[in-house]
Design a protein around this motif. Structure first.
Motif, mmCIF file in Angstrom:
data_model
loop_
_atom_site.group_PDB
_atom_site.id
_atom_site.type_symbol
_atom_site.label_atom_id
_atom_site.label_comp_id
_atom_site.label_asym_id
_atom_site.label_seq_id
_atom_site.Cartn_x
_atom_site.Cartn_y
_atom_site.Cartn_z
ATOM 1 N N ARG A 1 0.838 -1.196 0.000
ATOM 2 C CA ARG A 1 0.000 0.000 0.000
ATOM 3 C C ARG A 1 0.876 1.250 0.000
ATOM 4 N NH1 ARG A 1 -2.490 -1.441 5.888
ATOM 5 N NH2 ARG A 1 -1.729 -3.513 5.376
ATOM 6 N N GLY A 2 0.441 2.216 -0.775
ATOM 7 C CA GLY A 2 1.156 3.485 -0.811
ATOM 8 C C GLY A 2 2.221 3.555 -1.879
ATOM 9 N N LEU A 3 2.646 2.425 -2.402
ATOM 10 C CA LEU A 3 3.678 2.464 -3.435
ATOM 11 C C LEU A 3 3.022 2.650 -4.791
ATOM 12 C CD1 LEU A 3 5.883 -0.511 -2.306
ATOM 13 C CD2 LEU A 3 6.430 1.887 -2.121
ATOM 14 N N PRO A 4 3.752 3.233 -5.747
ATOM 15 C CA PRO A 4 3.160 3.393 -7.087
ATOM 16 C C PRO A 4 2.953 2.071 -7.813
ATOM 17 C CG PRO A 4 5.439 4.139 -7.051
ATOM 18 C CD PRO A 4 5.074 3.865 -5.648
ATOM 19 N N SER A 5 3.813 1.079 -7.537
ATOM 20 C CA SER A 5 3.577 -0.243 -8.109
ATOM 21 C C SER A 5 4.236 -1.246 -7.176
ATOM 22 C CB SER A 5 4.162 -0.353 -9.509
ATOM 23 O OG SER A 5 5.563 -0.445 -9.421
ATOM 24 N N MET A 6 3.921 -2.521 -7.366
ATOM 25 C CA MET A 6 4.519 -3.533 -6.483
ATOM 26 C C MET A 6 6.020 -3.589 -6.706
ATOM 27 S SD MET A 6 1.931 -6.701 -6.452
ATOM 28 C CE MET A 6 0.186 -6.500 -6.489
ATOM 29 N N TYR A 7 6.393 -3.332 -7.922
ATOM 30 C CA TYR A 7 7.802 -3.435 -8.247
ATOM 31 C C TYR A 7 8.614 -2.330 -7.599
ATOM 32 C CZ TYR A 7 11.746 -4.772 -11.067
ATOM 33 O OH TYR A 7 12.966 -5.224 -11.476
ATOM 34 N N ALA A 8 7.919 -1.252 -7.209
ATOM 35 C CA ALA A 8 8.631 -0.127 -6.608
ATOM 36 C C ALA A 8 9.314 -0.539 -5.309
ATOM 37 C CB ALA A 8 7.654 1.011 -6.352
ATOM 38 N N ALA A 9 8.804 -1.604 -4.654
ATOM 39 C CA ALA A 9 9.448 -2.056 -3.414
ATOM 40 C C ALA A 9 10.886 -2.476 -3.688
ATOM 41 C CB ALA A 9 8.651 -3.221 -2.822
ATOM 42 N N VAL A 10 11.082 -3.158 -4.825
ATOM 43 C CA VAL A 10 12.443 -3.596 -5.168
ATOM 44 C C VAL A 10 13.321 -2.391 -5.474
ATOM 45 C CG1 VAL A 10 13.774 -5.027 -6.751
ATOM 46 C CG2 VAL A 10 11.521 -5.748 -6.049
ATOM 47 N N ASP A 11 12.740 -1.421 -6.186
ATOM 48 C CA ASP A 11 13.513 -0.206 -6.494
ATOM 49 C C ASP A 11 13.975 0.479 -5.220
ATOM 50 O OD1 ASP A 11 11.638 0.730 -9.446
ATOM 51 O OD2 ASP A 11 13.597 -0.226 -9.208
ATOM 52 N N GLU A 12 13.045 0.573 -4.257
ATOM 53 C CA GLU A 12 13.396 1.231 -2.993
ATOM 54 C C GLU A 12 14.500 0.482 -2.274
ATOM 55 O OE1 GLU A 12 9.191 3.301 -1.599
ATOM 56 O OE2 GLU A 12 10.164 1.771 -0.360
ATOM 57 N N TRP A 13 14.398 -0.827 -2.297
ATOM 58 C CA TRP A 13 15.410 -1.650 -1.628
ATOM 59 C C TRP A 13 16.780 -1.443 -2.248
ATOM 60 C CZ3 TRP A 13 17.369 -6.737 -3.342
ATOM 61 C CH2 TRP A 13 18.141 -7.355 -2.362
ATOM 62 N N ILE A 14 16.817 -1.384 -3.590
ATOM 63 C CA ILE A 14 18.103 -1.183 -4.265
ATOM 64 C C ILE A 14 18.664 0.196 -3.905
ATOM 65 C CG2 ILE A 14 19.142 -0.870 -6.532
ATOM 66 C CD1 ILE A 14 18.700 -3.698 -5.991
ATOM 67 N N GLN A 15 17.774 1.174 -3.834
ATOM 68 C CA GLN A 15 18.258 2.519 -3.456
ATOM 69 C C GLN A 15 18.842 2.503 -2.066
ATOM 70 O OE1 GLN A 15 15.006 5.163 -3.934
ATOM 71 N NE2 GLN A 15 15.308 5.344 -6.132
ATOM 72 N N MET A 16 18.200 1.703 -1.177
ATOM 73 C CA MET A 16 18.715 1.634 0.183
ATOM 74 C C MET A 16 20.070 0.936 0.201
ATOM 75 S SD MET A 16 17.243 -0.345 3.433
ATOM 76 C CE MET A 16 18.072 -1.762 2.834
ATOM 77 N N LEU A 17 20.231 -0.080 -0.644
ATOM 78 C CA LEU A 17 21.494 -0.812 -0.659
ATOM 79 C C LEU A 17 22.639 0.038 -1.185
ATOM 80 C CD1 LEU A 17 20.759 -4.407 -1.964
ATOM 81 C CD2 LEU A 17 21.400 -3.716 0.315
ATOM 82 N N GLU A 18 22.292 1.022 -2.024
ATOM 83 C CA GLU A 18 23.358 1.834 -2.621
ATOM 84 C C GLU A 18 24.146 2.581 -1.574
ATOM 85 O OE1 GLU A 18 22.427 3.312 -7.141
ATOM 86 O OE2 GLU A 18 21.205 4.074 -5.491
ATOM 87 N N ARG A 19 23.523 2.784 -0.413
ATOM 88 C CA ARG A 19 24.198 3.561 0.619
ATOM 89 C C ARG A 19 25.324 2.774 1.271
ATOM 90 N NH1 ARG A 19 19.869 4.726 4.419
ATOM 91 N NH2 ARG A 19 18.174 4.177 3.020
ATOM 92 N N TYR A 20 25.259 1.433 1.192
ATOM 93 C CA TYR A 20 26.300 0.633 1.837
ATOM 94 C C TYR A 20 27.290 0.153 0.788
ATOM 95 C CZ TYR A 20 22.660 0.428 5.363
ATOM 96 O OH TYR A 20 21.689 0.750 6.270
#
Lengths: 670, 187
Positions: free
Chosen positions: A476-495
């Motif tokens: 809920r709240g995401l533009p698409s289900m796939y956006a969850a993976v995009d967000e996760w990858i963005q989070m991983l970029e920090r490490y």
């Protein structure tokens, strides 16, 4: 036996630990070499094999339904058995999916569950709505939070878990189906025309599985009928073209289906199942009316029609769900879709049981009491397998919207197995028509893969890009289900430690260029293999012709030699012997069936030298190859008569397609 | 799964399991089926390799073979002296060739030997006639039998010698994918 394995493993450790101690600086003066030598390589291989055997023993001892399958095979043969084996195989997919969904998605959800305020009435079992709406059965209940039991402890990201569990399950299914299909294709499907139909029917199709006396008699009677039909030369007219009529029927049915979608909840599944059950009967009745060239064609056309029917139904339902329900403003569209699928699966299961009841039980009663000419019903393998594939397709579609649906389908399949088996044993007779089990099984697995699984996969990818509902579900709240993976990858970029995952994602998974390159490579490989297949087919034809020619040449030469020997016997009765012993060496020129000549070019030279002809008997066992392997030499010594005639008798028939193409002799006096 | 079996020595088991991939449980199950045919003849302890042979009548009374039209040929092909009396080794060989695991070439070889009634390494017309009669319970007329045999030889005989050799038979088997599943007895 396991004790032996433990001894072996213990021995290995006894060797490794002193070595380790030695490396650590301990003064272990163990006899390492001696220990290793005492366990020779043979022993190691043996012990590994025993361990492997022990493992497979354990799994095989589970052996569910071995006895049932054996009884079914014994009474009805391999063709009916293939349906039950297929059902058992499909069950594995559902068990696997249920286990991983339950383990990775549902159990964490229990930790973060919201209370269920709705009341339970019995109707929910049938409609799937009501109380079940707020349970783990449907997508809408799952939380979008990261669950953690302990504050600041390890957390569990439900969004990623959901998408990855379902995604990885589909990838594993894809690989399993692909490899099974490839294996079946390579061993069972013959693309070359089978022009030894009669021979294989006689010698290769007797079913050794059948051990019931009545079934054996029936099988013999079927074979007798087939042979009689063939010897009397029964012919049938070609079938008329069916394709136009099929299209009209299908479009009418499916447009009717479209209009019913707005009605009450259970009506849609009931109508779909009615269509699925009744229309195949219509098709097989049509098939009886039309005249086909062979009974195999009749089965094939009926199955194709059923497939098109089911594909149309599933296609229309998916279009409705993904384009109309998903874009409507309803509160939780995924749960609605999940409920629809639940109802479809349930009603389909009920209709399957009813179909078994009416189709087999009542038909047997009618066939034995009222209308005896009909006889006992036969188990319709094609229709039942297509029903299984349809049910499995629905389950796969529904996994994303209702994670526990495979569990329900698992129970349904178990009950179906039991019911079908009982119905088969009590009501049906063994099949009369020829059913090409291996090819049909391959076709069914292909159907499971190609329209069914690939369709589900494309649906899955399409759903990932739809907008999930705002109020419920893990996305809920995401533009698409796939956006969850995009967000996760963005989070991983920090490490920095996980930069390689990000690199793989950006350059391999989300990059079009990579897929373009892979697709081009796969297409090129496919084209190359296709050309190799064509070349091999040509080669097979050439070799086949060569074998036939070699056989004819051999026959011709043998006949010629036999004629000459007979002529010799007729005229050699009054010859006096001279007692002169001559040793002769005959060089036989051989070449193999590919036409490569060993040694000199072929020439049939009779030893008419000196105007005399000599009779020689060669035993091929006493021949040997000359050092240059170009010729084969046989030696024989004889007492010759005054008038000599030459003929060559070959005592032992030639064991290989090699041909004697000619011989030259040299003679030397002793 | 602890192996308390005392019927075979470990070396005997290795020998069985290295020739064909037969599992231990299958070996033991087959041994017990063999023993059930004649409990008084077959000892429980095989480590001394006793020379026990069961006569053909007992073998052909097994439920898996009792109604098979080829049971006599099967027993003859797998028995040591070709008379149908089988030792335990012959029995295990028979069921391992007829199991799911056996490769296609092995099955084709033994099927060829089963259909070769006169044991001359060729399936000639008389062998085919006997096969047809066994498969149709002798209900075809001799002319029909002869017609069927000629058709079979015409289709399957590649080197045109009027009879089927092992190579012809294997060539035919390759084109009949059902063979692997029909030439199979479940035990």
């Amino acid at each position: 036996m396991l004790l032996y394995q433990f001894q072996v493993v213990y021995k290995i450790y006894c060797i490794l630990i002193p070595k380790f101690c030695f490396l650590c600086g301990f003064d272990a003066e163990e006899d390492l070499v001696g220990s290793l030598a005492s366990m020779s390589s043979n022993e190691m291989i043996k012990s590994f094999r025993r361990f492997g055997n022990a493992l497979s023993e354990f799994f095989q001892q589970l052996r569910p339904w071995h006895k049932s399958l054996k009884i079914i095979g014994a009474e009805f043969g391999t063709s009916v058995l293939s349906y039950f084996v297929f059902l058992k195989w499909l069950l594995n997919f559902n068990i696997f999916s249920f286990l991983i969904n339950f383990g990775f998605i549902t159990i964490p959800q229990f930790l973060a569950a919201e209370p269920n305020n709705l009341s339970f009435t019995g109707l929910e079992l049938l409609t799937g709505a009501g109380y079940f709406q707020q349970t783990v059965l449907y997508y809408g209940f799952y939380t979008n939070a990261t669950i953690s039991k302990v504050e600041n402890g390890p957390s569990y990201n439900m969004q990623l878990a959901y998408i990855f569990t379902v995604g990885i399950y589909f990838v594993i299914c894809f690989l399993i189906l692909l490899f099974s299909m490839a294996r079946f294709f390579s061993s069972n499907f013959r693309l070359t025309k089978a022009f030894s139909v009669n021979a294989s029917k006689l010698l290769c199709t007797w079913d050794f599985n059948i051990t019931n006396e009545e079934a054996v008699k029936l099988q013999q009677k079927n074979l007798l009928t087939q042979i009689k039909v063939q010897t009397t030369g029964g012919t049938q007219l070609m079938c008329a073209s069916h394709s136009v009529g099929d299209l009209v029927v299908h479009t009418n049915l499916c447009s009717g289906l479209f209009h019913y979608r707005q009605s009450a909840m259970l009506v849609l599944p009931v109508i779909v199942s009615l269509l699925n059950t009744l229309v195949p009967f219509l098709f097989s009745w049509l098939g009886h009316l039309e005249k086909f060239q062979s009974p195999g064609q009749h089965i094939y056309v009926t199955i194709v029609r059923n497939i098109i029917l089911k594909i149309s139904i599933v296609g229309i339902l998916c279009y409705y769900w993904l384009n109309i329900v998903a874009t409507s403003e309803s509160q939780c569209w995924e749960t609605l879709v999940g409920q629809d699928i639940y109802r479809l699966v349930l009603v389909d299961f009920i209709f399957c049981l009813l179909g078994s009841f009416f189709g087999e039980f009542l038909r047997r009663i009618i066939g034995t009491t009222v209308c005896v000419s009909l006889g006992l019903p036969e188990f319709d393998i094609g229709r039942n397998v297509l029903d299984l594939i349809y049910a499995q397709t629905l389950t796969w579609i529904g996994i994303l919207f209702s994670p526990l649906l495979p569990g329900i389908q698992m129970i349904a399949f178990l009950i179906v197995f039991f019911v079908k088996k009982v119905s088969l044993m009590r009501n049906c007779q063994p099949p009369r028509e020829v059913w090409r089990t291996a090819q049909m099984t391959t076709s069914f697995i292909f159907l499971l893969f190609c329209p069914s699984f690939l369709g589900v996969l494309s649906l899955f990818f399409h759903t990932l890009r739809l907008k999930p509902s705002e109020e419920c579900g893990p996305f809920r709240g995401l533009p698409s289900m796939y956006a969850a993976v995009d967000e996760w990858i963005q989070m991983l970029e920090r490490y920095t430690v996980s930069k390689w995952v990000v690199w793989i994602y950006h350059n391999l998974i989300a990059s079009e260029l990579f897929f373009f390159i892979i697709s081009t490579a796969v297409l090129i490989l496919t084209y190359l293999y296709w050309q190799i297949i064509q070349a091999r087919k040509t080669m097979i034809k050439l070799l086949h012709n060569q074998i036939i020619n070699a056989g004819q040449d051999k026959k011709f030469l043998l006949q010629k030699l036999q004629r000459e020997q007979r002529a010799k016997r007729r005229s050699s009765s009054a010859l006096g012997g001279r007692g002169q012993q001559v040793s002769l060496t005959a060089h036989l020129l051989l070449f193999n069936c590919l036409g490569q000549v060993h040694g000199a070019p072929p020439a049939v030279q009779t030893a008419c030298c000196f105007g005399k002809r000599l009779s020689l008997r060669f035993n091929l066992n006493s021949c040997y190859l000359t050092p240059d392997s170009k010729r084969m030499q046989c030696e024989s010594s004889l007492i010759i008569c005054s008038r000599l005639e030459f003929s060559l008798d070959i005592e032992k028939p030639l064991p290989s397609p090699d041909i004697i193409y000619g011989y030259e002799t040299s003679r030397k006096h002793s | 799964m602890g192996n308390k079996q005392t019927i075979f020595t470990q070396e005997q088991l290795d020998a069985y399991q290295s020739q064909e991939p037969t599992r231990l449980s299958v070996c033991l199950r087959l041994f017990h089926r063999y023993r059930d045919l004649a409990p008084q003849l077959v000892p429980l302890d095989y480590s001394a390799k006793p020379a026990v042979t069961l006569p053909y009548e007992l073998i052909s009374s097994m439920p898996e073979l009792k109604d098979n039209p080829f049971r006599q040929r099967i027993a003859e092909v797998f028995s040591e002296h070709g008379d149908g009396n089988m030792t335990l080794d012959d029995f295990l060989d028979m069921f391992s060739v007829l199991s799911e695991m056996a490769p296609r070439d092995l099955k084709a070889y033994y099927a060829f030997k089963i259909y070769d009634f006169n044991n001359d390494d060729y399936i000639c017309k008389s062998d085919l006639a006997k096969t047809v009669n066994k498969l149709t319970r002798n209900e075809l007329t001799p002319e029909e039998v002869s017609l069927v045999c000629e058709k079979v030889i015409y289709e399957a005989d590649v080197d045109n010698d009027g009879k089927l050799s092992l190579a012809d038979f294997q060539h035919m088997i390759v084109r009949a994918p059902d063979f692997l599943s029909t030439f199979h007895i479940r035990i």
